[in-house]
Design an enzyme around this catalytic site. Structure first.
Site, PDB file in Angstrom:
ATOM      1  N   GLN A 289      78.266  62.765 -45.625  1.00 15.61           N
ATOM      2  CA  GLN A 289      78.167  61.305 -45.552  1.00 15.61           C
ATOM      3  C   GLN A 289      79.534  60.632 -45.619  1.00 15.61           C
ATOM      4  O   GLN A 289      79.799  59.658 -44.899  1.00 15.61           O
ATOM      5  CB  GLN A 289      77.253  60.789 -46.669  1.00 15.61           C
ATOM      6  CG  GLN A 289      75.797  61.179 -46.491  1.00 15.61           C
ATOM      7  CD  GLN A 289      74.918  60.671 -47.612  1.00 15.61           C
ATOM      8  OE1 GLN A 289      75.377  59.978 -48.519  1.00 15.61           O
ATOM      9  NE2 GLN A 289      73.630  61.021 -47.559  1.00 15.61           N
ATOM     10  N   GLU A 373     108.791  43.414 -31.836  1.00 19.65           N
ATOM     11  CA  GLU A 373     108.105  42.293 -31.161  1.00 19.65           C
ATOM     12  C   GLU A 373     107.369  41.406 -32.162  1.00 19.65           C
ATOM     13  O   GLU A 373     106.297  40.885 -31.895  1.00 19.65           O
ATOM     14  CB  GLU A 373     107.102  42.783 -30.090  1.00 19.65           C
ATOM     15  CG  GLU A 373     107.496  43.994 -29.293  1.00 19.65           C
ATOM     16  CD  GLU A 373     108.761  43.819 -28.471  1.00 19.65           C
ATOM     17  OE1 GLU A 373     109.407  42.762 -28.599  1.00 19.65           O
ATOM     18  OE2 GLU A 373     109.104  44.737 -27.733  1.00 19.65           O
ATOM     19  N   GLY A 374     107.967  41.240 -33.346  1.00 16.86           N
ATOM     20  CA  GLY A 374     107.376  40.394 -34.369  1.00 16.86           C
ATOM     21  C   GLY A 374     106.680  41.200 -35.438  1.00 16.86           C
ATOM     22  O   GLY A 374     105.707  41.906 -35.175  1.00 16.86           O
TER      23      GLY A 374
END
Length: 395
Positions: A289, A373-374
């Site tokens: 599980q 890119e930030g």
């Protein structure tokens, strides 16, 4: 080993949202990743090698500047570019980064802001992968705040024949050591402007950055400019102010929203395959599980992130994509991809820390994708500004 998606990996049937051209393009790039990247990437990563033969192969594949029209560029849609970015990054972030630097940054700068002569000189060869481009914006003391860049180009001479003299430093510049041309952003008396600097220009010193724990199959460099003399033809005439580089950054950020989901999917699929075959306590890991919960949570975030990227692509193709929407895609999808890579590693156990399996390589690479890119912080502030109307960048 190929981890191509099966029907069980698309619970929401997102493929039904793609047209025939998009599906064919995706399969073509996926086949390239299976044949050229997956069998070699562990060696390239461990040896810190970017294979020099790849640019021409990627040009032939049609993924360099693929969203651009004319000048030998493929002229494909934003969604098609996104799908290509996803498949390439499923192979490795460093390979997708090459395509991003070449196309979304360097080629976009020339295509959007260059003169007709500059476009004709560079774009057809860049689209074919015959010429490699670089994009020099970030500096040692100016990363998230490019407005404070110290690189400066002063006028050299009078009138229309006046050239420039450039001094300054740049850091984390992708491809600079193999680039045939570099797009360089610098302050001038008239504000920030862009320049094209061919390889071999006197006064330019490029030093690859070593000892990296991330993006090892990619190239990033320090670049020094010491009294670099440039003719008037070096100036990108259409670029004036930070709008120039930011236009290119938004193109790259858009591709990242797709690419990160490719890395995440590769991690998930490797963990799923392992869990089905790995026996513990007399039965497969996948029968437990706790393992199923991990797999379900990973799959849900990949489906949601892919749906987000596709929505951004449709908006972009309709001409309606806004910067804050790009920030939402980049921030969410990279953040989730890192979590998925780390969770996938837990299913692999000790085997997961080796280069025989992709999750920890992807996790390391994604730390770079998260930063360039930030950063997360920058995109949070972009979105915070949009939601509150208050810019909080400066305290």
């Amino acid at each position: 080993m190929s981890h191509s998606t099966t029907n069980t990996s698309d619970v929401l049937d997102l493929d039904s949202l793609l047209n025939t051209d998009e599906l064919e393009l995706r399969q073509r790039v996926r086949d390239f990743a299976d044949q050229r990247i997956r069998p070699n990437i562990a060696r390239w990563y461990e040896d810190a090698v970017f294979p020099r033969e790849l640019p021409a192969e990627l040009g032939e594949l049609g993924v360099l500047g693929m969203h651009l029209e004319g000048y030998g560029c493929p002229g494909r849609t934003a969604v098609e570019y996104g799908l290509a970015a996803m498949e390439l990054e499923a192979g490795d972030s460093g390979i997708r980064t090459f395509v991003s630097v070449q196309g979304s940054l360097a080629m976009t700068a020339i295509h959007r802001w260059g003169s007709e002569d500059q476009k004709l000189e560079w774009l057809p060869r860049m689209a074919a992968g015959e010429v490699v481009g670089s994009f020099a914006l970030t500096e040692p003391t100016a990363g998230s705040d490019p407005s404070s860049m110290a690189s400066f180009a002063r006028r050299d001479g009078e009138g229309s024949d006046a050239g420039w003299v450039l001094d300054g430093s740049k850091r984390w510049i992708g491809l600079a050591s193999i680039a045939d041309v570099m797009v360089v952003w610098a302050n001038t008396e008239d504000g920030i402007r862009g320049f094209l600097i061919p390889a071999g220009t006197p006064g330019v010193t490029v030093t690859p950055i070593g000892s990296k724990l991330s993006m090892r199959a990619s190239i990033q460099c320090d670049v020094e400019f010491d009294g670099v003399r440039l003719g008037p033809e070096a100036l990108l005439p259409g670029a004036d102010g930070l709008r120039g580089p930011f236009t290119c950054l938004n193109e790259a950020r858009y591709g990242i929203a797709w690419g990160a989901m490719g890395a995440a999917r590769d991690c998930y699929e490797s963990a799923l395959e392992y869990a089905r075959s790995r026996m513990q306590f007399g039965k497969p890991l996948a029968s437990y599980q706790l393992t199923q919960e991990k797999l379900v949570n990973m799959h849900l975030e990949i489906q949601k992130g892919t749906m987000l990227a596709l929505h951004l692509g449709r908006l972009k193709d309709a001409g309606r994509l806004r910067p804050e929407q790009i920030s939402a895609g980049k921030l969410n999808n990279v953040r989730e991809a890192i979590a998925i890579a780390r969770e996938a590693r837990t299913i692999l156990g000790g085997n997961g820390i080796t280069l025989d399996y992709p999750p920890l390589r992807h996790a390391n690479n994604l730390e770079s994708v998260r930063t360039y890119e930030g950063t997360d912080e920058v995109h949070l502030l972009v979105l915070g500004n949009h939601l509150t109307g208050i810019p909080a960048f400066r305290g």
